[in-house]
Structures are given as C-alpha cells and as structure tokens.
Design an enzyme around this catalytic site. Structure first.
Site, PDB file in Angstrom:
ATOM      1  N   ASP A  74       0.820  -1.211   0.000  1.00 19.43           N
ATOM      2  CA  ASP A  74       0.000   0.000   0.000  1.00 19.43           C
ATOM      3  C   ASP A  74       0.859   1.269   0.000  1.00 19.43           C
ATOM      4  O   ASP A  74       2.064   1.240   0.211  1.00 19.43           O
ATOM      5  CB  ASP A  74      -0.893  -0.027   1.231  1.00 19.43           C
ATOM      6  CG  ASP A  74      -2.174   0.776   1.075  1.00 19.43           C
ATOM      7  OD1 ASP A  74      -2.364   1.395   0.009  1.00 19.43           O
ATOM      8  OD2 ASP A  74      -2.986   0.778   2.022  1.00 19.43           O
TER       9      ASP A  74
ATOM     10  N   GLU B 128       2.799   6.941  -2.272  1.00 23.04           N
ATOM     11  CA  GLU B 128       2.609   8.236  -2.937  1.00 23.04           C
ATOM     12  C   GLU B 128       2.773   9.423  -1.991  1.00 23.04           C
ATOM     13  O   GLU B 128       2.635  10.565  -2.405  1.00 23.04           O
ATOM     14  CB  GLU B 128       1.218   8.296  -3.578  1.00 23.04           C
ATOM     15  CG  GLU B 128       0.053   8.403  -2.600  1.00 23.04           C
ATOM     16  CD  GLU B 128      -0.374   7.090  -1.981  1.00 23.04           C
ATOM     17  OE1 GLU B 128      -1.318   7.095  -1.186  1.00 23.04           O
ATOM     18  OE2 GLU B 128       0.233   6.045  -2.297  1.00 23.04           O
TER      19      GLU B 128
ATOM     20  N   ASP C 256      -8.731   3.679  -3.304  1.00 19.96           N
ATOM     21  CA  ASP C 256      -9.922   3.589  -2.460  1.00 19.96           C
ATOM     22  C   ASP C 256     -11.089   4.382  -3.045  1.00 19.96           C
ATOM     23  O   ASP C 256     -11.285   5.557  -2.727  1.00 19.96           O
ATOM     24  CB  ASP C 256      -9.605   4.116  -1.060  1.00 19.96           C
ATOM     25  CG  ASP C 256      -8.475   3.342  -0.392  1.00 19.96           C
ATOM     26  OD1 ASP C 256      -8.237   2.187  -0.798  1.00 19.96           O
ATOM     27  OD2 ASP C 256      -7.846   3.881   0.524  1.00 19.96           O
TER      28      ASP C 256
END
Length: 478
Positions: free
Chosen positions: A173, A176, A240
C-alpha cells in the site's frame, strides 16, 4: 512506449482460478467464510487477510497496526490455518506499506520495527527528527527508500515476516505520500524523489520475492506508481473508491481508470469489488439519510458483475465493514457472488493468454475499444464500456435502478453471452441491451475461442440457464 515503461510479467495461474476474499476478524471468521463460500460453489483463489498484523479503531473506522509481524493473538493458529487452506487449493495474502508505527500502545509484539528503523537512521526526517505523518487519528514514520541500507532492511523484513509465514502475496500500500520538505539520505531532494518513491517501493517488493526464489509465485499489488512502475510491479489496483455510482470516484471511475491506465502501460489493474470508502461518522450509531456514502446491496451486485471481466476478482470489506453491504449479506447476494466467481474462473485460460501477450507487447488485458477499432469514429468516444482482450465487449450497469444499458458494438459478428443470440454488423451500431441483475451486457466475438469455451463452461455449471431465465422473466427480449 512499454519498452520504456517496462512490461508486466504474467500473473501466476493460481490467483486467476477464483476470488480473492478480502476480510478481517481472525481465524474463526475466516473458517466460517470459507465454509459458506464452499457451500455455494464459489471458487476461491486466496484469502487476503489485512489484519494479520492486528487491527486498531481510528477516526474513519478500522485500520491496521503498521508493525509488520504476525499478530498471533488475532490468529493464534496461523500455521494451521494456512495449511488447511493450502490443502483446499487456497492461498493466504497479507498487507504491507512503507510506514511504521511504534507498537508500544498495541501491547503484545515481538519486534518493534519503528524502533529498529529509528536506531539505524532509516526514517525520513524533518529538522533532524523523524518526520511523523498524520494518517486519520494516528501518526506514522516513513521508511527512507533513498537509503540503500534501508531498502535492504525492509526487504529482509518482507522475507522474514511475510514470506516466512506463508504469504503468497500482499497489498503493498501507499508509496505516494513522501512530503516535499522531507530530509532524505545524503541530501536527496524529496521533491525530485517524490515520484520515484513508488517505483522504488515496487522494486523493493519485487527484489524481495526474487531473492526468496518465489518471483513466479508471489503477487503484490500497489495503488501508487510512476512512469516505470510496470517494470517492477506485479499488479495494480485503483486505490480507495467511494462506495458510490459516481464517475468522479465511484464505480464509473473504475472503468475510466482501467481504460486510461491500460493505455499508459499498466496492463494489469483492478478495483476493490464494491468500493472501499464510507464517509459516514463511524462513531455515530445510525446512518443519517442523504448524508455520506455506504455500500448498498445493488451497488455491490453491479460491482461484482463488472469485476468478473477484469484481471482480478478481489473483495474488500471497506473502511466501515458494519456499514457496508457484504458479499454474505444475504443468501441471494452470496449466490450472485459465487456465480460471477465462476464466470471469472471460466475466463482464466483467456486471461492467461492475454497476460502472456501483455508481457511480450505491453498490451493491457482491459482495453479501450479504440485499440482494436482505430478507424471507427465512435470507438474513440467510448468511456463506460470496455473490451477484455480482442474478443469480449463488456457494458456494465453503472447506474442505480437500471436494467438496460446503451452499448456500442463495432462491425463484426457478436454473440450475446447469456442468450447466445448473434448479430452480424457491417458497421458499428448502438444497442439498448437488457441487463437485469445477474446479466450484464456482455458480447463475445462469435466463433472466437473464448466465445466457445466460456459458453461451454457456463452451460456445464448451469450459470447460463439462470441468466437466461432472469432475462426473460424480468425484462423480456435483450
């Protein structure tokens, strides 16, 4: 272009044979879900257990303890669970990201990875101190991937803590979030390294599985990337989405993202089935009508149908599992999920062939129709339908309360998947296609191998007759 960006390797065959079930709750919860899915004939490739590290309550719902080791209180017989699932042909997947939290508040832990990284000077800094980044209601430190020694250390963590406990893959995950004002190893400019960080994060994960000798077996999937991420990553997902119908960040946005990412060299991409983000207040006992997003039953059904025709068929409970409708929310939904898991599994030989082509040429599995019909002026305008390879056209239902879709079919001979009816077109044409729940608008190129194989598989399982019955009963002729 993909000679520059890199080409993604084919996915292992095991992950394409059924659903990846994202869930939390511990051993007993997994075993109960396993039995329910088995009872309805749902093919399962893996259980993706994010909470293998333990779960914590935060301001947005439930999140994880970012200390990358097995929580043997939540999963007391982890080895037995992994072994039992393996005997049934099911893998276990986990979760990882490049942040670390101090697990002192958690209580039980064997290793304190935050402390280890701090002592080795492996964390990004601000004004000479560890840079703690707020994430919902807690803060976390980020590994300084500009430091070669830090990269080596986190690779060893992956091998020692994830691979060693039987994980066949994980969500890698984030990536960024590097702040532009961070202080990095040997004065590396954080603003310049910001876009490179997710590439290096993918490279670290890839090298870890290579060094473990399991590159052809393990799958990690990421939401962050830059121009050469496909060179290192094994799989992408779109992050998401809101649990909504919107084109900005809901189910429609996933179709747009599949098409645009495929044109950018990201040949293997997918979304969470049903979306992820609820925007209601988790501490408030009831949902206020008209305020906030939660996953509805209808949205989940339509997202299930959509993702059966994408590279990966993976569920997610979402950030507020109790507010979201889940795949086992009622018996009809569980049967619907099982049926489309079988559709997904029946497409495995076709997807595997497309994966080999992607590795050789960089072509995406999910394709914008323009790639195959560049001279068709309508093809380039399409945004909410897609092709899986050259021979399958998909028009998913992306609006609440709809039982028909407007679908464009280019010239050629097409067969409607559910009824078997064919149409031969000398030129492209728009159609209004019946698409009640359980029968999204899907057409195969008539006479193609996938047309023959998919119909034969669905006829053998009985799933085709169910769809035809639904079509005739609910909306009549397609």
């Amino acid at each position: 272009y993909t000679r520059f960006s890199g080409r993604m390797r084919p996915l292992p065959q095991w992950i394409q044979q059924g659903a990846v079930i994202g869930m939390q709750g511990g051993t007993e919860a997994v075993e109960q879900m396993r039995d329910r899915l088995e009872a309805v004939g749902a093919p399962v490739a893996a259980f993706w257990l994010q909470d293998w590290v333990g779960a914590r309550k935060t301001s947005i719902g439930w999140q994880l303890w970012w200390n990358w080791e097995l929580d043997d209180e939540r999963y007391p017989d982890w080895t037995g669970l992994v072994s039992d699932l393996k005997d049934r042909g099911i893998r276990v997947m986990t979760y990882l990201n490049p942040f670390l939290v101090d697990p002192i508040e958690k209580g039980s832990h064997r290793r304190n990875l935050y402390k280890e990284a701090l002592e080795r000077d492996f964390l990004i800094k601000r004004k000479g101190e560890p840079y703690l980044i707020l994430n919902t209601s807690f803060s976390a430190a980020m590994i300084d991937l500009a430091n070669p020694a830090a990269r080596t250390w986190i690779k060893e963590v992956i091998k020692d803590e994830l691979i060693s406990v039987g994980s066949s893959g994980w969500m890698a995950d984030f990536g960024e979030a590097l702040p532009f004002d961070a202080e990095l190893f040997e004065g590396t400019d954080a603003a310049e390294f910001h876009n490179e960080y997710p590439e290096v994060w993918a490279q670290v994960n890839r090298e870890a599985i290579q060094e473990a000798g399991l590159e052809d077996e393990i799958v990690f999937f990421m939401r962050s990337g830059y121009s050469q991420s496909p060179r290192h990553n094994t799989l992408f997902w779109m992050g998401d989405q809101l649990t909504s119908w919107s084109r900005e960040d809901g189910i429609k946005s996933t179709v747009i993202a599949l098409l645009s990412s495929g044109l950018s060299g990201f040949s293997l991409n997918h979304s969470d089935i049903g979306g992820y983000t609820a925007t209601t207040m988790p501490s408030f006992p009831i949902k206020i009508p008209g305020i906030g997003y939660t996953r509805s039953r209808e949205l989940l059904h339509r997202w299930i149908e959509l993702n059966a025709f994408t590279p990966i068929f993976r569920t997610h409970e979402g950030n507020q599992p109790g507010r979201h409708f889940q795949i086992d929310g009622d018996e009809d939904t569980l049967a619907h999920f099982a049926r489309f898991a079988r559709v997904y599994a029946a497409l495995a030989p076709y997807r595997i062939a497309l994966g080999l082509e992607a590795a050789e040429r960089g072509t995406p599995l999910v394709r914008h129709p323009w790639l195959h019909y560049p001279a068709d002026p309508q093809a380039v305008t399409l945004e909410l339908q897609f092709m899986l390879g050259p021979d399958v056209m998909v028009g998913p239902v992306l609006d609440r309360g709809r039982d028909r879709v407007e679908l464009y079919l280019p010239k050629g001979k097409w067969r409607h998947l559910w009824t078997g009816e064919t149409c031969e077109l000398a030129a492209g044409c728009w159609f209004s296609v019946a698409a009640p729940p359980g029968a999204p608008a899907v057409f195969c190129r008539s006479g193609s191998q996938v047309d023959k194989d998919l119909r034969a598989s669905l006829e053998g399982s009985g799933d085709l007759s169910v769809a035809i019955t639904d079509l005739l009963r609910k909306v009549g002729h397609p």
